[in-house]
Design a protein around this motif. Structure first.
Motif, PDB file in Angstrom:
ATOM      1  N   ILE A   1       0.833  -1.199   0.000  1.00 50.28           N
ATOM      2  CA  ILE A   1       0.000   0.000   0.000  1.00 50.28           C
ATOM      3  C   ILE A   1       0.870   1.253   0.000  1.00 50.28           C
ATOM      4  N   CYS A   2       1.891   1.272   0.814  1.00 55.11           N
ATOM      5  CA  CYS A   2       2.805   2.420   0.847  1.00 55.11           C
ATOM      6  C   CYS A   2       3.548   2.562  -0.477  1.00 55.11           C
ATOM      7  N   HIS A   3       3.859   1.453  -1.144  1.00 55.89           N
ATOM      8  CA  HIS A   3       4.534   1.514  -2.435  1.00 55.89           C
ATOM      9  C   HIS A   3       3.658   2.224  -3.458  1.00 55.89           C
ATOM     10  N   GLU A   4       2.365   1.921  -3.470  1.00 55.03           N
ATOM     11  CA  GLU A   4       1.451   2.580  -4.394  1.00 55.03           C
ATOM     12  C   GLU A   4       1.291   4.058  -4.062  1.00 55.03           C
ATOM     13  N   ALA A   5       1.510   4.429  -2.793  1.00 56.26           N
ATOM     14  CA  ALA A   5       1.429   5.835  -2.387  1.00 56.26           C
ATOM     15  C   ALA A   5       2.757   6.570  -2.544  1.00 56.26           C
ATOM     16  N   GLY A   6       3.756   5.893  -3.095  1.00 60.49           N
ATOM     17  CA  GLY A   6       5.052   6.531  -3.315  1.00 60.49           C
ATOM     18  C   GLY A   6       5.985   6.484  -2.134  1.00 60.49           C
ATOM     19  N   ARG A   7       5.707   5.608  -1.177  1.00 58.14           N
ATOM     20  CA  ARG A   7       6.573   5.484  -0.002  1.00 58.14           C
ATOM     21  C   ARG A   7       7.233   4.102  -0.008  1.00 58.14           C
TER      22      ARG A   7
ATOM     23  N   TYR B   1       1.992 -13.962  20.385  1.00 58.46           N
ATOM     24  CA  TYR B   1       1.507 -13.947  19.012  1.00 58.46           C
ATOM     25  C   TYR B   1       2.440 -13.078  18.164  1.00 58.46           C
ATOM     26  N   GLU B   2       2.733 -13.569  16.954  1.00 61.72           N
ATOM     27  CA  GLU B   2       3.695 -12.919  16.072  1.00 61.72           C
ATOM     28  C   GLU B   2       2.954 -12.278  14.896  1.00 61.72           C
ATOM     29  N   TYR B   3       3.355 -11.020  14.578  1.00 59.22           N
ATOM     30  CA  TYR B   3       2.717 -10.282  13.495  1.00 59.22           C
ATOM     31  C   TYR B   3       3.770  -9.486  12.730  1.00 59.22           C
ATOM     32  N   PHE B   4       3.372  -9.086  11.517  1.00 58.11           N
ATOM     33  CA  PHE B   4       4.090  -8.061  10.763  1.00 58.11           C
ATOM     34  C   PHE B   4       3.180  -6.846  10.654  1.00 58.11           C
ATOM     35  N   VAL B   5       3.750  -5.653  10.851  1.00 61.95           N
ATOM     36  CA  VAL B   5       2.980  -4.421  10.785  1.00 61.95           C
ATOM     37  C   VAL B   5       3.798  -3.388  10.023  1.00 61.95           C
ATOM     38  N   CYS B   6       3.115  -2.530   9.265  1.00 66.06           N
ATOM     39  CA  CYS B   6       3.804  -1.513   8.464  1.00 66.06           C
ATOM     40  C   CYS B   6       4.478  -0.494   9.383  1.00 66.06           C
ATOM     41  N   SER B   7       5.724  -0.137   9.057  1.00 63.66           N
ATOM     42  CA  SER B   7       6.468   0.818   9.878  1.00 63.66           C
ATOM     43  C   SER B   7       5.889   2.230   9.778  1.00 63.66           C
ATOM     44  N   SER B   8       5.084   2.512   8.736  1.00 66.95           N
ATOM     45  CA  SER B   8       4.500   3.847   8.564  1.00 66.95           C
ATOM     46  C   SER B   8       3.078   3.935   9.100  1.00 66.95           C
TER      47      SER B   8
ATOM     48  N   VAL C   1       4.105  -6.750   0.084  1.00 65.25           N
ATOM     49  CA  VAL C   1       2.977  -7.527   0.578  1.00 65.25           C
ATOM     50  C   VAL C   1       1.697  -6.702   0.441  1.00 65.25           C
ATOM     51  N   TYR C   2       0.658  -7.344  -0.120  1.00 60.69           N
ATOM     52  CA  TYR C   2      -0.679  -6.741  -0.241  1.00 60.69           C
ATOM     53  C   TYR C   2      -1.669  -7.650   0.477  1.00 60.69           C
ATOM     54  N   ASP C   3      -2.635  -7.037   1.127  1.00 61.82           N
ATOM     55  CA  ASP C   3      -3.689  -7.787   1.815  1.00 61.82           C
ATOM     56  C   ASP C   3      -4.995  -7.577   1.064  1.00 61.82           C
ATOM     57  N   ASP C   4      -5.301  -8.526   0.159  1.00 65.72           N
ATOM     58  CA  ASP C   4      -6.512  -8.437  -0.658  1.00 65.72           C
ATOM     59  C   ASP C   4      -7.627  -9.251  -0.035  1.00 65.72           C
TER      60      ASP C   4
END
Length: 588
Positions: A325-331, A347-354, A508-511
């Motif tokens: 998502i950030c890639h599509e927004a230019g980040r 519990y283990e997760y990945f989360v966007c740094s922005s 990574v995209y979450d569709d």
């Protein structure tokens, strides 16, 4: 031992026996050696007091002369301590005397085996005298009274002097050895103490341990990535099978985190020796590049600041995944690996740094879902059998062509080199004859020197360099034969390296259908896939224009816009074989 030794008990409680043969008290023995080898030496082999067996024999004989019964024996094996405070058995002996008032004698072999300085001797003598206990030397007789006390004191001072002189001599020899690049002491983990033949004589030296050196090198490289803590790195080394060298005192065991921390701080692995606060260049072979070592020191220093801890949550996908998502927004935003504790588990997760900074809408991604999506991306890198055979054929053809053209090119370069050398000789002759100004001649000579250096650099690019590039491509093709199976089979610590060989980025995209991963391939991977796409288009003959056949493809396998390195005949050029980066580092 004599045949009648130990038979005094036959005369006990018998009428008419002389009173001098009756027991006068109890005695304890204190025996000590400095090394384990001395511990196991027999009395029939060693008669100099350097073994426990020899000391025991003489001490028992002295106890019989005193008509004392030996009730306990204390042995400090392999203790080279300079003070009695560092000898556990000697301290146990003093506690035993406190608890057993019937003890009248402490029998030793010689005072030099017990006391390394006169202060310890004086303190011990005073303590024993208060307990009404006499310290007796089996090999020394100082007599009684003040003259005996004086002789004991003089002996202790002389013993201390010998110890200090010997220590100073050893320190000087060790310092000279280090200054010449030699290593002192037991070899560090990753090296071995060996004996090699130099000019017909065996010399003690240090050699690389073939079973452990690669673990040490990998540990430095892995920590330099700033992805793991020392504790986690120690756990990864244990999983890979690193064990310490066994010794006579300790069996082989996994490397502790504290020991690993000392290794990461030790410049010895770069070929240097840290001795007495100074660094010396060692003769041993370095295991770790200096650049990697300095990067590790910087990370260690940053984590050792006040309030910081060397604690890093580790996952092999950490730092590899980016937010789509950030890639599509230019980040360009990475996904951060996090561990959350609650509801009775972690519990283990990945989360966007922005997410906090820009309000990115990508939610928490379960680690299991991300791992499955990445595995699908890896499987899509697989080549067909026909493509792999074609690539191998192209590599062989390109290598043959280069070897043929390289011989002609090298001959031309040598001719140029010879011509420049002749010009250099003529200029030197003109300078000697004074026909040209010195400044003009120097200017021309400098130009010729630069031209010769350029030719020498070109000549250094031998067939071996191109052969390395060819082997590099073929090795990468082998990885792409069944990448999914390989990825699932290797340990997690190696999966990260494989991903970095295949991809420069994974977005990574979450569709609605779940997680989806789009990839940017590394240069070598992208080039090989582009070549595969060209071959497919050429075989179907659907597009006549060669430029259109090199149009862009998606990460799932269509043709990319990156066609750099593909020559006009749709083959693999020599520049590709020499300079591609990816699975192995590019050649200079």
């Amino acid at each position: 031992m004599n045949a009648i030794d130990g038979l005094e008990h036959l005369f006990r409680n018998v009428d008419g026996i002389d009173e001098t043969l009756r027991q006068t008290g109890e005695a304890v023995l204190y025996l000590r050696v400095s090394t384990t080898r001395q511990m196991n030496t027999g009395a029939d082999v060693d008669d100099d007091g350097n073994s426990i067996a020899t000391q025991r024999q003489h001490a028992m004989q002295k106890a019989r002369e005193l008509n004392a019964t030996v009730v306990r024996e204390f042995v400090d094996p392999g203790q080279s301590a300079q003070t009695i405070e560092k000898r556990p058995e000697f301290k146990a002996l003093l506690r035993f005397i406190d608890q057993n008032p019937n003890v009248r004698y402490v029998v030793i072999y010689m005072r030099s085996r017990v006391f390394r300085n006169h202060l310890d001797a004086a303190i011990t003598k005073r303590y024993l005298r208060e307990k009404n206990v006499t310290l007796v030397s089996a090999k020394e007789n100082f007599g009684d009274g003040y003259m005996g006390d004086a002789m004991e004191a003089i002996t202790d001072v002389v013993n201390e002097l010998r110890v200090r002189m010997s220590g100073e001599d050893i320190r000087i020899k060790m310092a000279h050895k280090v200054e010449r690049g030699g290593s002192v002491g037991r070899a560090k983990l990753g090296y071995l103490n060996v004996r090699k033949d130099f000019d017909g004589r065996l010399v003690n030296t240090i050699d690389v341990d073939p079973d452990r050196a690669h673990f040490i090198r990998w540990a430095f490289e892995e920590y330099a990535k700033n992805q793991v803590s020392v504790w986690q790195l120690a756990h990864l080394l244990e999983e890979q099978g690193l064990m310490t060298r066994p010794s006579s005192k300790r069996p082989a065991r996994p490397l502790a985190a504290s020991a690993l921390a000392r290794i990461l701080r030790d410049p010895y692995y770069t070929g240097a020796i840290h001795y007495k606060g100074k660094l010396y260049q060692g003769r041993h072979e370095p295991i770790v590049p200096v650049e990697t070592y300095l990067a590790v020191q910087q990370i260690l220093d940053s984590r050792n600041r006040k309030g910081d801890r060397d604690q890093v949550h580790f996952h092999y996908l950490k730092g590899v995944l980016y937010c789509g998502i950030c890639h599509e927004a230019g980040r360009a935003s990475r996904l951060i690996y996090t561990q959350n504790t609650g509801n009775g588990g972690t519990y283990e997760y990945f989360v966007c740094s922005s997410k906090q900074r820009t309000g990115c809408t990508l939610g928490l991604l379960r680690v299991e879902d991300a791992e499955r999506a990445v595995l699908k991306a890896v499987r899509r890198q697989q080549f067909s059998s026909a493509t792999m055979a074609g690539i191998r054929e192209e590599v062989t053809r390109a290598l043959d062509e280069f070897q043929t053209s390289d011989r002609d090119a090298r001959a031309a370069l040598r001719a140029q080199q010879k011509a420049l050398e002749e010009q250099e000789t003529r200029l030197i002759d003109l300078a000697a004859e004074g026909q040209l100004p010195i400044a003009k001649i120097r200017e021309r000579l400098d130009l010729i020197t630069l031209q010769k250096a350029a030719i020498a650099e070109k000549l250094s690019r031998t067939e071996d360099r191109v052969q390395f590039g060819a082997d590099q491509v073929l090795a990468f093709v082998d990885l792409l034969e069944r990448p999914g199976e390989l990825y699932e089979r290797i340990p997690e610590s190696m999966r990260r390296d494989l991903l970095l060989a295949f991809f420069s980025k994974l977005r990574v995209y979450d569709d609605t259908e779940g997680l989806r991963v789009e990839s940017e391939r590394t240069e070598i991977n992208d080039t090989l896939h582009a070549w595969q796409a060209q071959q497919r288009h050429a075989a179907t003959d659907h597009i006549a224009d060669k430029k259109k056949r090199a149009s862009r493809i998606s990460a799932e396998g269509s043709l990319t816009s990156t066609t750099t390195g593909l020559n006009e005949s749709n083959g693999l050029s020599n520049s590709i074989l020499v300079g591609m980066t990816g699975f192995e580092p590019a050649t200079p």
